[in-house]
Scaffold this active site. Structure first.
Site, short mmCIF file in Angstrom:
data_model
loop_
_atom_site.label_atom_id
_atom_site.label_comp_id
_atom_site.label_asym_id
_atom_site.label_seq_id
_atom_site.Cartn_x
_atom_site.Cartn_y
_atom_site.Cartn_z
N GLU A 173 -9.58 -1.99 5.54
CA GLU A 173 -10.20 -1.69 6.83
C GLU A 173 -11.40 -2.61 7.05
O GLU A 173 -11.89 -3.24 6.11
CB GLU A 173 -10.64 -0.22 6.85
CG GLU A 173 -9.50 0.79 6.71
CD GLU A 173 -8.65 0.94 7.99
OE1 GLU A 173 -8.54 -0.03 8.78
OE2 GLU A 173 -8.08 2.02 8.19
N ASP B 271 -7.29 -2.48 14.38
CA ASP B 271 -8.68 -2.82 14.02
C ASP B 271 -8.76 -4.08 13.16
O ASP B 271 -9.80 -4.39 12.60
CB ASP B 271 -9.34 -1.64 13.30
CG ASP B 271 -8.62 -1.25 12.00
OD1 ASP B 271 -7.64 -1.94 11.62
OD2 ASP B 271 -9.05 -0.26 11.36
N HIS C 196 -7.01 -4.63 10.33
CA HIS C 196 -6.76 -4.48 8.89
C HIS C 196 -5.48 -5.19 8.46
O HIS C 196 -4.53 -5.30 9.23
CB HIS C 196 -6.79 -3.01 8.43
CG HIS C 196 -5.67 -2.15 8.92
ND1 HIS C 196 -5.88 -0.91 9.50
CD2 HIS C 196 -4.32 -2.31 8.90
CE1 HIS C 196 -4.72 -0.37 9.79
NE2 HIS C 196 -3.76 -1.19 9.45
N ASP D 132 0.81 -1.22 0.00
CA ASP D 132 0.00 0.00 0.00
C ASP D 132 0.84 1.27 0.00
O ASP D 132 2.05 1.24 0.24
CB ASP D 132 -0.96 0.01 1.21
CG ASP D 132 -0.30 -0.59 2.46
OD1 ASP D 132 0.94 -0.54 2.56
OD2 ASP D 132 -1.02 -1.11 3.32
C1 F6R Z 1 1.54 -1.31 5.98
C2 F6R Z 1 0.30 -2.06 6.12
C3 F6R Z 1 -0.50 -2.02 7.37
C4 F6R Z 1 0.34 -2.16 8.63
C5 F6R Z 1 -0.53 -2.02 9.87
C6 F6R Z 1 0.29 -2.11 11.14
O1 F6R Z 1 2.11 -1.50 4.72
O2 F6R Z 1 -0.11 -2.70 5.19
O3 F6R Z 1 -1.46 -3.04 7.35
O4 F6R Z 1 0.98 -3.40 8.61
O5 F6R Z 1 -1.19 -0.79 9.84
O6 F6R Z 1 1.11 -0.99 11.21
P1 F6R Z 1 2.32 -0.93 12.25
O7 F6R Z 1 3.25 -2.02 11.87
O8 F6R Z 1 2.92 0.44 12.03
O9 F6R Z 1 1.73 -1.13 13.60
#
Ligand code: F6R
Length: 261
Positions: free
Chosen positions: A144, A137, A139, A68
């Site tokens: 989401e 959450d 994701h 992403d």
């Molecule tokens: C990032 C991504 C997100 C993160 C998630 C956790 O490329 O795809 O799904 O893995 O938001 O973020 P952190 O690791 O910063 O807690």
């Protein structure tokens, strides 16, 4: 015959969990030097990337696809995932620039960019191993809660919680973009292997729902229960709300030799 398994691996510390995840990737790169790797950005893979850099692997034939990117951020923006990936991984390994793929947050035509990203993944031979983090959450990528479980790469709107959680990269919540381009859940599920890494107590609830709750778009990571080869690597804190943690530890400790890392 296809072996279908979701494996929960609980390790004592973030470092131990990240090292184990790095070993899984190292093994893939040794077995298949031209592997296609799906990558996540964010805090979770930082130690993993550090371990991978230390391992001095040969990345010259490896292709990567990131999950992403924020819409509206240039690759040079300090909080862009482009910049994050180059600073924390790509600059330190011998990957070829043209083999790195990260969604373009500045594209003028998001739908056709997303279609092209899907085509590029397919033409590369599909993702061998997709690295995932998990949001508080639930994701994965930026899919989401209530994202379609069949979704492909597309534009998504971040939840208020994700924008709050990621404000640390931007200095304030207002500066966090509202939109992202993300691989879909269907795209992620097409990977031959998924490796979800979760570290810290703030991930414990989402992890427990993903692993032990029902498969539901309310917790997108729960879809991994349906994946043919999913490994969920956790530190103790992220595993702290699992009701069957002792069983997962037991299974891991008693793995037959041929299944060991
Ligand atoms: C990032 C991504 C997100 C993160 C998630 C956790 O490329 O795809 O799904 O893995 O938001 O973020 P952190 O690791 O910063 O807690």
């Amino acid at each position: 015959m296809t072996r279908t398994a979701v494996e929960i691996i609980i390790l004592p510390t973030p470092k131990a969990a990240s090292t184990t995840a790095a070993r899984m990737i190292a093994r893939l790169l040794r077995d298949k030097p031209d592997a296609v790797l799906g990558l996540a950005a964010g805090s979770t893979p930082l130690l993993l990337f550090r371990e991978l850099v230390k391992m001095n692997l040969n990345w010259s034939k490896v292709t990567t696809f990131n999950l992403d990117e924020y819409v509206g951020l240039s690759p040079k923006h300090p909080a862009s995932y482009h910049r994050f990936m180059w600073e924390n991984l790509f600059t330190h390994i011998n990957i070829r620039h043209h083999n790195v793929h990260i969604p373009d947050g500045l594209t003028k035509d998001i739908p056709s960019f997303c279609r092209r990203y899907e085509t590029q993944i397919r033409r590369s031979g599909s993702i061998d191993l997709q690295v995932l983090g998990i949001g508080a959450d639930g994701h994965i990528g930026f899919n989401e809660p209530t994202s379609s479980l069949a979704s492909r790469t597309r534009l998504k709107t971040l939840t208020a919680q994700t924008r709050r959680d990621n404000a640390r990269f931007f200095g304030s919540e207002e500066k966090v973009p509202r939109h992202v381009i993300t691989m879909g859940i269907g795209t992620i599920m097409d990977a031959r292997q998924c490796l979800l890494l979760a570290l810290g107590k703030h991930k414990a609830r989402a992890v427990a729902q993903a692993v032990e709750g029902p498969v539901t778009s309310m917790n997108p990571a729960s879809v991994l229960q349906m994946h043919p080869v999913a490994k969920i690597v956790l530190d103790e804190a992220a595993a702290s709300r699992l009701t069957r943690a002792d069983y997962y530890r037991w299974v891991f400790q008693n793995k037959p030799d041929w299944q060991k890392l």
